[in-house]
Structure formats: C-alpha cells, structure tokens
Write a protein that holds these residues in place. Structure first.
Motif, PDB file in Angstrom:
ATOM      1  N   VAL A 305       0.840  -1.198   0.000  1.00  0.00           N
ATOM      2  CA  VAL A 305       0.000   0.000   0.000  1.00  0.00           C
ATOM      3  C   VAL A 305       0.872   1.244   0.000  1.00  0.00           C
ATOM      4  O   VAL A 305       1.964   1.264   0.601  1.00  0.00           O
ATOM      5  N   ARG A 306       0.379   2.270  -0.687  1.00  0.00           N
ATOM      6  CA  ARG A 306       1.119   3.533  -0.756  1.00  0.00           C
ATOM      7  C   ARG A 306       0.121   4.684  -0.819  1.00  0.00           C
ATOM      8  O   ARG A 306      -0.865   4.619  -1.561  1.00  0.00           O
ATOM      9  N   ILE A 307       0.369   5.733  -0.018  1.00  0.00           N
ATOM     10  CA  ILE A 307      -0.467   6.933  -0.077  1.00  0.00           C
ATOM     11  C   ILE A 307      -0.069   7.727  -1.317  1.00  0.00           C
ATOM     12  O   ILE A 307       1.105   8.038  -1.508  1.00  0.00           O
ATOM     13  N   THR A 308      -1.037   8.081  -2.146  1.00  0.00           N
ATOM     14  CA  THR A 308      -0.740   8.857  -3.357  1.00  0.00           C
ATOM     15  C   THR A 308      -1.389  10.245  -3.353  1.00  0.00           C
ATOM     16  O   THR A 308      -1.133  11.044  -4.245  1.00  0.00           O
ATOM     17  N   GLY A 309      -2.175  10.539  -2.376  1.00  0.00           N
ATOM     18  CA  GLY A 309      -2.776  11.861  -2.306  1.00  0.00           C
ATOM     19  C   GLY A 309      -3.614  12.016  -1.047  1.00  0.00           C
ATOM     20  O   GLY A 309      -3.985  11.015  -0.413  1.00  0.00           O
ATOM     21  N   PRO A 310      -3.862  13.285  -0.669  1.00  0.00           N
ATOM     22  CA  PRO A 310      -3.356  14.514  -1.310  1.00  0.00           C
ATOM     23  C   PRO A 310      -1.866  14.739  -1.018  1.00  0.00           C
ATOM     24  O   PRO A 310      -1.285  14.046  -0.183  1.00  0.00           O
ATOM     25  N   ASP A 311      -1.281  15.717  -1.703  1.00  0.00           N
ATOM     26  CA  ASP A 311       0.153  15.963  -1.596  1.00  0.00           C
ATOM     27  C   ASP A 311       0.596  16.235  -0.166  1.00  0.00           C
ATOM     28  O   ASP A 311       1.678  15.806   0.257  1.00  0.00           O
ATOM     29  N   GLU A 312      -0.225  16.969   0.599  1.00  0.00           N
ATOM     30  CA  GLU A 312       0.150  17.318   1.975  1.00  0.00           C
ATOM     31  C   GLU A 312       0.258  16.072   2.837  1.00  0.00           C
ATOM     32  O   GLU A 312       1.156  15.953   3.679  1.00  0.00           O
ATOM     33  N   VAL A 313      -0.646  15.109   2.654  1.00  0.00           N
ATOM     34  CA  VAL A 313      -0.606  13.880   3.437  1.00  0.00           C
ATOM     35  C   VAL A 313       0.593  13.028   3.013  1.00  0.00           C
ATOM     36  O   VAL A 313       1.260  12.416   3.855  1.00  0.00           O
ATOM     37  N   VAL A 314       0.900  13.018   1.720  1.00  0.00           N
ATOM     38  CA  VAL A 314       2.090  12.303   1.240  1.00  0.00           C
ATOM     39  C   VAL A 314       3.339  12.899   1.876  1.00  0.00           C
ATOM     40  O   VAL A 314       4.247  12.174   2.312  1.00  0.00           O
ATOM     41  N   ARG A 315       3.381  14.237   1.954  1.00  0.00           N
ATOM     42  CA  ARG A 315       4.525  14.914   2.564  1.00  0.00           C
ATOM     43  C   ARG A 315       4.656  14.524   4.035  1.00  0.00           C
ATOM     44  O   ARG A 315       5.763  14.230   4.520  1.00  0.00           O
TER      45      ARG A 315
END
Length: 330
Positions: A305-315
């Motif tokens: 599993v990988r988080i792909t969005g939103p950008d802030e959560v990925v960061r």
C-alpha cells in the motif's frame, strides 16, 4: 405430606435445583431431586413434585423428562442464553481492556449463574488462559452509569481528566481544572471505552477515555452541540479515527495490491470507494483523521500500500518515515 420450615418455597427451590444441577448433558432422577430438596429442609412426596414440575413448565421453564431403561431423568433444556452465547460474553468481558481484573472475575462469576454449575465451570477457562492488560480505574463502571444518565437527562457534565506518569501515578491534566462537555454517545473502540462529547471550551466534537475520567458530575444546564451531532455517525467516526487519535480530516487516496482489499474493507467498511487499476492493484478513497496512528497503520500493511494523495498527506508520510529512519539510525 410432611411439612418443613421451607415448605412454601418448595417450587422455588425445585426450580433452582434443576437450573443449577441439570443441563443437556446432566440430568437428575426423582430420588435425586427429593434428596436435594431434603438438603434444603424441604420434605416432599413424588406426586407433589410431578405437579410442581408441570407448573414450572406452564411458567415457561423447559423441563425435559426422558426414560432410560426403567429410570426417568429430568433436566432443563433450552435456556435464555445458550452456553455458546455465554462463552461469547465471557470472551468479551475478558478481552475488554477497560474492565479491571477484579471486575472481570466478578462479571464472569455472574455470567456463570445463568447456566448450570457443570457448564459454568467451562466459562472459567478464560480466566486461566489469558493474561491481558486491564484497566486500573475501578470507578469506570460508575462513570459509565453516570454518563448514560447524563445523556438520557440531556444535561452537561464536568469531570477531571488524568494521565499516567513514569512512576505509575495519576497526574491531572489542565492542573486539575474541570472539563465541561455535553455528552452524546459512548463508544467501545481499540479495546477502550470512549465518551463522544461536545467540548464547550473548544466548540468541537471530542472523545475521552472513560477510564481516565474522574469525579464526573452532572450539571443543570442542558447539552449543547445538537447541530454538530444531528448528522453524526458514530460508526463513520470510529472508522476514520485511528486509535481514537484526533487529526485533520482528509480524503486520502491509497494505491494497494489486491491482496489488501480485505484489510481496506475491514477498516473503512463496504462503502469505501475501490477502483481496480490493473489485474493486481486498485485505488481506494477514504476519509481519515490523519495522525501518526494512521501512518503507523499504513506502514504495518507493508509494501502493498502507498499513499498517493493529497500531496500534503504524502509529505507528512515522508516526514514520518524520515523521523523513524533518524530514530533508529546507528
């Protein structure tokens, strides 16, 4: 018929004897029933017991009589709770972290009184198999009762809230100042009992561990927060709040291997958005309260599993991974 001091209670003692000493695999003969009554100070004749058994049947007690060779045996058949159901209750009590060890033993003993002595002995097995972490705050039972009363009475409450220090001592939060909230619901999540309430100071919905609440008092003022709770769904709240840790709510996109679809549905429910992307992967969209517990859950699922969005959560996820790398750097 001979009279005994407890003669007026004969039918009650008879019912107690049959409930405690018989079940689907344990029966009693008429001589055994008469002997048991005799030990209770009650003298009876067979004919009167036949009549009492019929009265108990009319009352609703499932007394079954079966003949084996020339002997007649009696036992209680169906009960309000089946043994399998009682075992589930015992397992729930034993596994509930918010129930103290002392109260666990008391509750399991009371549950055992709902069946025969022979079957009750089977309910004690969990007491010696599992050594689970249990709460230390014995007042939780009275807390739950007060909270239900406050909710039903539509009034606010005040309480003190504590945390443990390294010396295993209770330390009051806010230096002992009272919390004032409007209680709306109770939830059992992550092996703990939580109060879901409207916090008057921060004007928002919060949750509190019930076993960490002290000196709960009901107020005269009516509850607030009805607008916030009008559309509140406790099940949805629990799904998106990992470990009941608060965080900013975000609609998160997860790219997953197909083998993890069960884990995603178990966590977010069958209503979660799942879109296959190829033969081996899918994308899931779920609203979560972003916290370290959420990131920890993602890490625990591994490479699939990988988080792909939103950008802030990925960061934030990258920062958490980097923090862990630094923490364990040699």
């Amino acid at each position: 018929m001979a009279k005994g001091t407890n003669q007026k209670l004969k039918i009650l003692y008879l019912m107690q004897i049959l409930l405690e000493r018989t079940d689907e695999t344990h029966s009693m003969t008429m001589p055994e029933i008469l002997e048991a009554l005799e030990s209770c100070g009650i003298h009876a004749e067979r004919k009167s017991i036949y009549s009492d058994i019929e009265s108990l049947r009319l009352f609703g007690l499932d007394i079954i009589g079966e003949q084996n060779d020339r002997t007649y045996y009696y036992h209680v058949g169906s009960r309000r709770f089946e043994l399998a159901e009682l075992k589930l209750l015992v397992d729930s009590v034993q596994s509930a972290k918010f129930i103290t060890a002392k109260k666990t033993k008391e509750l399991i003993k009371k549950i055992g009184e709902l069946t025969s002595h022979a079957e009750a002995s089977q309910l004690q097995r969990q007491m010696y198999i599992f050594e689970r972490v249990k709460a230390m705050n014995e007042s939780i039972y009275y807390n739950v009762d007060k909270l239900h009363t406050a909710i039903n009475s539509n009034v606010r409450i005040t309480f003190q809230y504590f945390q443990w220090n390294v010396h295993k001592e209770m330390v009051l939060r806010r230096d002992g100042d009272l919390y004032e909230v409007s209680p709306w619901a109770l939830s059992w999540d992550d092996e703990n009992y939580y109060l879901i309430a409207f916090d008057h100071r921060d004007r928002t919905i919060k949750h509190f561990r019930v076993d960490k609440m002290l000196n709960i008092e009901m107020m005269r003022e009516k509850r607030e927060g009805s607008e916030q709770f009008r559309a509140f769904d406790l099940a949805v709240y629990a799904r998106k709040t990992f470990g009941m840790y608060r965080g900013e709510e975000e609609m998160v996109t997860l790219e997953c291997e197909n083998s993890l679809v069960g884990a995603i549905i178990d966590r977010f429910g069958q209503g979660v958005s799942i879109v296959p992307t190829d033969e081996n992967h899918f994308v899931a969209h779920a609203k979560v309260a972003v916290s370290r517990h959420f990131f920890g859950w993602i890490i625990a699922l591994g490479e699939g599993v990988r988080i792909t969005g939103p950008d802030e959560v990925v960061r934030q996820m990258k920062e958490e991974v980097e923090r862990l790398r630094r923490q364990y750097e040699v």
